[in-house]
Design a protein around this motif. Structure first.
Motif, PDB file in Angstrom:
ATOM      1  N   PRO A   1       7.776   6.682   1.055  1.00  0.00           N
ATOM      2  CA  PRO A   1       8.997   7.332   0.593  1.00  0.00           C
ATOM      3  C   PRO A   1       8.998   8.803   0.981  1.00  0.00           C
ATOM      4  N   GLY A   2      10.147   9.449   0.862  1.00  0.00           N
ATOM      5  CA  GLY A   2      10.264  10.838   1.294  1.00  0.00           C
ATOM      6  C   GLY A   2       9.296  11.773   0.620  1.00  0.00           C
ATOM      7  N   ASP A   3       9.000  11.541  -0.675  1.00  0.00           N
ATOM      8  CA  ASP A   3       8.102  12.454  -1.383  1.00  0.00           C
ATOM      9  C   ASP A   3       6.637  12.200  -1.059  1.00  0.00           C
ATOM     10  N   ALA A   4       6.346  11.263  -0.147  1.00  0.00           N
ATOM     11  CA  ALA A   4       4.961  10.967   0.218  1.00  0.00           C
ATOM     12  C   ALA A   4       4.465  11.814   1.375  1.00  0.00           C
ATOM     13  N   ALA A   5       5.363  12.587   2.007  1.00  0.00           N
ATOM     14  CA  ALA A   5       4.986  13.315   3.221  1.00  0.00           C
ATOM     15  C   ALA A   5       3.780  14.215   3.013  1.00  0.00           C
ATOM     16  N   GLN A   6       3.692  14.873   1.837  1.00  0.00           N
ATOM     17  CA  GLN A   6       2.596  15.800   1.583  1.00  0.00           C
ATOM     18  C   GLN A   6       1.240  15.108   1.530  1.00  0.00           C
ATOM     19  N   GLY A   7       1.235  13.811   1.196  1.00  0.00           N
ATOM     20  CA  GLY A   7      -0.034  13.101   1.055  1.00  0.00           C
ATOM     21  C   GLY A   7      -0.505  12.400   2.310  1.00  0.00           C
ATOM     22  N   LEU A   8       0.218  12.555   3.413  1.00  0.00           N
ATOM     23  CA  LEU A   8      -0.135  11.837   4.630  1.00  0.00           C
ATOM     24  C   LEU A   8      -1.125  12.626   5.488  1.00  0.00           C
ATOM     25  N   SER A   9      -2.004  11.906   6.125  1.00  0.00           N
ATOM     26  CA  SER A   9      -2.920  12.463   7.113  1.00  0.00           C
ATOM     27  C   SER A   9      -3.190  11.370   8.132  1.00  0.00           C
ATOM     28  N   ARG A  10      -3.788  11.751   9.252  1.00  0.00           N
ATOM     29  CA  ARG A  10      -4.116  10.733  10.254  1.00  0.00           C
ATOM     30  C   ARG A  10      -5.027   9.669   9.674  1.00  0.00           C
ATOM     31  N   THR A  11      -6.031  10.085   8.910  1.00  0.00           N
ATOM     32  CA  THR A  11      -6.972   9.129   8.327  1.00  0.00           C
ATOM     33  C   THR A  11      -6.279   8.193   7.350  1.00  0.00           C
ATOM     34  N   TRP A  12      -5.341   8.739   6.558  1.00  0.00           N
ATOM     35  CA  TRP A  12      -4.627   7.892   5.602  1.00  0.00           C
ATOM     36  C   TRP A  12      -3.796   6.842   6.335  1.00  0.00           C
TER      37      TRP A  12
ATOM     38  N   ILE B   1       0.856  -1.187   0.000  1.00  0.00           N
ATOM     39  CA  ILE B   1       0.000   0.000   0.000  1.00  0.00           C
ATOM     40  C   ILE B   1       0.887   1.231   0.000  1.00  0.00           C
ATOM     41  N   THR B   2       0.602   2.178  -0.896  1.00  0.00           N
ATOM     42  CA  THR B   2       1.387   3.396  -0.984  1.00  0.00           C
ATOM     43  C   THR B   2       0.470   4.593  -1.182  1.00  0.00           C
ATOM     44  N   VAL B   3       1.058   5.797  -1.230  1.00  0.00           N
ATOM     45  CA  VAL B   3       0.253   7.018  -1.180  1.00  0.00           C
ATOM     46  C   VAL B   3      -0.463   7.317  -2.491  1.00  0.00           C
ATOM     47  N   GLY B   4       0.195   7.097  -3.625  1.00  0.00           N
ATOM     48  CA  GLY B   4      -0.428   7.464  -4.901  1.00  0.00           C
ATOM     49  C   GLY B   4       0.043   6.578  -6.030  1.00  0.00           C
ATOM     50  N   HIS B   5      -0.483   6.848  -7.220  1.00  0.00           N
ATOM     51  CA  HIS B   5      -0.096   6.062  -8.395  1.00  0.00           C
ATOM     52  C   HIS B   5       1.240   6.528  -8.967  1.00  0.00           C
ATOM     53  N   GLY B   6       1.473   7.839  -8.969  1.00  0.00           N
ATOM     54  CA  GLY B   6       2.688   8.372  -9.563  1.00  0.00           C
ATOM     55  C   GLY B   6       3.831   8.442  -8.572  1.00  0.00           C
ATOM     56  N   GLY B   7       4.925   9.049  -9.021  1.00  0.00           N
ATOM     57  CA  GLY B   7       6.081   9.184  -8.150  1.00  0.00           C
ATOM     58  C   GLY B   7       7.024   8.007  -8.269  1.00  0.00           C
ATOM     59  N   SER B   8       8.190   8.178  -7.680  1.00  0.00           N
ATOM     60  CA  SER B   8       9.230   7.156  -7.805  1.00  0.00           C
ATOM     61  C   SER B   8       8.970   5.925  -6.960  1.00  0.00           C
ATOM     62  N   ALA B   9       8.012   5.983  -6.043  1.00  0.00           N
ATOM     63  CA  ALA B   9       7.622   4.800  -5.277  1.00  0.00           C
ATOM     64  C   ALA B   9       6.105   4.715  -5.185  1.00  0.00           C
ATOM     65  N   GLY B  10       5.419   5.136  -6.260  1.00  0.00           N
ATOM     66  CA  GLY B  10       3.969   4.996  -6.345  1.00  0.00           C
ATOM     67  C   GLY B  10       3.599   3.614  -6.839  1.00  0.00           C
ATOM     68  N   THR B  11       2.321   3.389  -7.065  1.00  0.00           N
ATOM     69  CA  THR B  11       1.880   2.052  -7.477  1.00  0.00           C
ATOM     70  C   THR B  11       2.497   1.629  -8.803  1.00  0.00           C
ATOM     71  N   ARG B  12       2.692   2.563  -9.722  1.00  0.00           N
ATOM     72  CA  ARG B  12       3.250   2.175 -11.022  1.00  0.00           C
ATOM     73  C   ARG B  12       4.663   1.631 -10.868  1.00  0.00           C
ATOM     74  N   ALA B  13       5.508   2.388 -10.154  1.00  0.00           N
ATOM     75  CA  ALA B  13       6.893   1.951  -9.980  1.00  0.00           C
ATOM     76  C   ALA B  13       6.964   0.656  -9.170  1.00  0.00           C
ATOM     77  N   LEU B  14       6.177   0.561  -8.115  1.00  0.00           N
ATOM     78  CA  LEU B  14       6.206  -0.637  -7.285  1.00  0.00           C
ATOM     79  C   LEU B  14       5.681  -1.848  -8.034  1.00  0.00           C
ATOM     80  N   ASN B  15       4.595  -1.694  -8.775  1.00  0.00           N
ATOM     81  CA  ASN B  15       4.056  -2.826  -9.529  1.00  0.00           C
ATOM     82  C   ASN B  15       5.016  -3.296 -10.607  1.00  0.00           C
ATOM     83  N   ALA B  16       5.716  -2.361 -11.256  1.00  0.00           N
ATOM     84  CA  ALA B  16       6.703  -2.752 -12.261  1.00  0.00           C
ATOM     85  C   ALA B  16       7.816  -3.581 -11.623  1.00  0.00           C
ATOM     86  N   ALA B  17       8.298  -3.138 -10.465  1.00  0.00           N
ATOM     87  CA  ALA B  17       9.370  -3.868  -9.785  1.00  0.00           C
ATOM     88  C   ALA B  17       8.889  -5.220  -9.273  1.00  0.00           C
ATOM     89  N   LEU B  18       7.693  -5.265  -8.717  1.00  0.00           N
ATOM     90  CA  LEU B  18       7.164  -6.518  -8.183  1.00  0.00           C
ATOM     91  C   LEU B  18       6.861  -7.521  -9.291  1.00  0.00           C
TER      92      LEU B  18
END
Length: 707
Positions: free
Chosen positions: A645-656, A542-559
């Motif tokens: 990942p470090g660039d995920a900080a902006q997308g974090l909240s208590r609910t998330w 589970i990650t914060v978003g689809h884009g970014g260097s550790a988003g779902t796209r990058a993680l799914n490609a690696a997995l």
């Protein structure tokens, strides 16, 4: 406040053979693109669940609209103290109340009309499931598609939009697009700058930023974009600000034009309560103060703008919930607090975590023993599996592919409906659900109010909770173990250190996104199966978003590269690929690719087989080893790896954080690269509230009934 213990799982520092290949390919359509229509050539006897669901939604929306049209409407009598833009907007509403435009949307909802007698609370044989709804209408005629293609080519728009434009605008799509090029903005994914360029190519000198057609389209687009974020309406000031950013010369005139055209609806509370005025500062209007005479500024009276589809859904839902409250005859049921409350009331709310679901399940069993017709509905197939008792998904219930039959008026043959995962209900699905319940039926909405809300517009569970119009039963059953303790603390804003003797919670520090991807693959493929005993196929990333260097796209490609390498010969997928299928907007189904054939991709999802039509593979399917927390809401797995990942900080909240960490049943690994942003998000990161109308509508209906 302390962070969870930092432990390194066994072999966590070993090199991982077969690191992620950055060139690995994957189809990555966004979930929101899943609204593309299914192929109408499918035989009616073999209609897919997705087709049945979409067809049922259309049928039920038509029934709701017919019911609303039959209601006696009373014009809004508020607004006498308004001035400026707010008064102009209400004047525009009244100008069309007696015209040919949809003025009924500007009326306050009247008392709901009686529907049907309450169902008998006597034992009844199991109803025969109704036939699945017929398939959606066939694709647009070839001549329509050709005409649309020609207009798009003339305006320089991609030919790939042809089918979507024809579906959105109907048989006369080409002519409509020639007359109003900004209608192209109704196609998902098209941006205002695209439609402006398209309009300039078609209209030439006639085209300008103050074109009234552009104004109407942009107002609707802003409200549609707000709906994606969960809002069913926006304050007029927010819409004006959005229009200003889109270079609309006169936002006030644009709003008046949109209202007079019937493109948007206006709603206004009669008078804000004193406490609402005092709290206004928290909503962004706190700089305004009373004048020298002590009067609050006129702008404090909220004026909301909304699209008719969401206004209709909220009003119908409020009417339906009020109807259930009024038509149930209270009875004395012996048993726990929840059982007693449901016996006496038509609508009951139940709050609690995963373990608390046992209480509404026990209620359903007790009701069955009383001879009542009962159904338990959850958000996902994953939820059905976890529940371990007879249950179905809300989507299957609405589409008719499972559950009770319907009577001649379309009502479910039910005496009690228990809906779990209620925070995942969007306002349109909830309206269709409640509209389908007969008079006298009891409804229990249950769920965890701390999780992320629905993917669609609305805040149904939260609004009904806030309205306080029915009993609310808070469970005292806590979620067990270290994960339950950790998540419970997060829910009250505390990121506590927990004892995890069985490595139930593990923190894996990382320095950057590349290392985060590396560690994630290692955890899923090696460490968790070996050290925890949870196989790879039962571990969800589970990650914060689809884009970014550790988003779902990058993680799914690696997995995929590590777990199931292949050329992606079936539309980007191979047998054995883990996938996330979106049969309808806001609903994600996880599964595994089994095979491919002429009809499409065959998937295995929670023990059941389904086929994704080949024309929907690109828009509705993506790899699913990694999901966003919004996609994962309403589901749980034996093990979860949450990637921060470090660039995920902006997308974090208590609910998330609460939602993501709570997806793990036995083991939680946190790939942690956000440093102090995590405890700060838990302590301070409250999510942005959604602007909705359901709460006030409910309060007005039920308060008036009690007077």
């Amino acid at each position: 406040m302390t962070e969870p213990s930092r432990e390194t799982p066994p072999e966590a520092t070993e090199p991982v053979p077969g690191e992620a290949d950055e060139a690995a390919t994957e189809r990555t359509p966004e979930a929101g693109d899943a609204s593309a229509s299914a192929d109408g050539e499918t035989k009616a006897a073999e209609v897919s669940e997705a087709q049945a669901e979409l067809a049922a939604q259309r049928e039920l929306r038509a029934r709701i609209e017919q019911r609303k049209a039959e209601k006696a409407a009373t014009p809004v009598d508020a607004g006498g103290k308004l001035s400026g833009t707010a008064a102009d907007l209400l004047a525009a509403v009244r100008a069309v109340e007696s015209g040919t435009k949809p003025g009924t949307a500007f009326f306050e909802p009247a008392e709901p009309a009686p529907r049907r007698p309450a169902p008998p609370a006597t034992p009844a044989p199991a109803p025969t499931p109704t036939a699945r709804p017929s398939a959606p209408a066939p694709a647009a005629a070839p001549e329509t598609l050709e005409a649309v293609r020609a207009v798009l080519a003339r305006g320089g728009a991609p030919e790939s939009l042809t089918g979507q434009v024809a579906a959105a605008l109907g048989e006369g799509a080409a002519e409509a697009l020639r007359e109003d090029p900004w209608l192209l903005l109704s196609v998902p994914g098209v941006q205002p700058e695209h439609t402006d360029a398209f309009a300039r190519a078609l209209l030439g000198a006639e085209c300008g930023p103050d074109d009234p057609r552009r104004a109407v389209a942009l107002v609707a687009w802003l409200l549609e974009r707000a709906a994606v974020k969960g809002h069913t309406a926006l304050e007029d000031g927010a819409v004006r600000a959005g229009l200003g950013k889109l270079s609309v010369p006169d936002p006030d005139e644009a709003l008046r034009q949109a209202v007079s055209e019937g493109a948007v609806l206006v709603f206004q509370d009669e008078e804000p309560a004193p406490e609402d005025v005092e709290d206004e500062g928290e909503g962004g209007g706190g700089d305004e103060t009373a004048d020298e005479n002590g009067r609050a500024p006129e702008a404090d009276v909220p004026v909301l703008l909304g699209l008719d589809r969401y206004a209709l859904a909220e009003e119908s839902l409020a009417d339906g919930l009020a109807r259930l409250v009024k038509t149930v005859s209270g009875e004395v049921w012996e048993g726990p607090e929840l059982v007693r409350a449901v016996g006496a009331h038509g609508l009951v709310l139940h709050t609690g975590g995963e373990a608390a679901r046992s209480e509404p399940v026990a209620l359903a069993e007790a009701a069955r023993e009383r001879g009542l017709r009962v159904a338990v509905a959850v958000h996902s197939e994953n939820g059905v599996r976890r529940l371990g008792v007879e249950a179905l998904t809300v989507a299957a219930l609405l589409s008719g592919t499972a559950g009770p039959g319907r009577d001649a008026e379309g009502a479910f043959a039910l005496d009690l409906l228990v809906v779990l995962d209620a925070p995942q209900l969007d306002v349109e699905s909830a309206a269709m659900l409640v509209e389908s319940l007969p008079d006298g039926c009891r409804l229990v909405l249950g769920g965890d109010p701390g999780v992320l809300g629905s993917a669609g517009a609305g805040r149904v569970f939260g609004d009904v909770l806030s309205a306080r119009v029915c009993p609310q039963i808070a469970s005292r059953i806590p979620d067990p173990g270290p994960i339950g303790e950790l998540v419970s603390g997060i829910g009250i804003g505390e990121l506590n250190q927990v004892e995890a003797p069985g490595k139930e919670v593990v923190i894996v520090p990382v320095r950057d996104a590349g290392e985060a991807v590396h560690r994630t693959v290692q955890l899923v493929a090696d460490s968790i199966p070996r050290a925890i005993g949870v196989p790879t196929e039962e571990t969800q990333v589970i990650t914060v978003g689809h884009g970014g260097s550790a988003g779902t796209r990058a993680l799914n490609a690696a997995l995929k590269q590590r777990l199931n390498p292949g050329p992606g010969r079936f539309g980007g997928f191979d047998p054995g690929d883990r996938v996330a299928y979106v049969p309808a907007p806001g609903r994600t189904v996880t599964g595994t690719v089994v095979s491919a054939g002429a009809e499409g991709l065959r998937l295995e999802c929670e023990g059941e087989e389904l086929v994704v039509p080949k024309e929907r593979v690109e828009s509705a399917l993506r790899h699913g080893w990694a999901l966003t927390a919004h996609q994962a809401a309403g589901m749980r797995w034996p093990a979860a790896v949450v990637v921060l990942p470090g660039d995920a900080a902006q997308g974090l909240s208590r609910t998330w954080v609460y939602t993501a960490f709570g997806r793990a049943e036995r083991h939680l690994s946190v790939v942690h690269g956000v440093d102090q942003a995590l405890p700060r998000a838990v302590a301070e990161g409250l999510p942005q509230d959604r602007t909705t109308r359901l709460g006030p509508l409910l309060e007005a209906l039920l308060t008036a009934a009690g007077d």
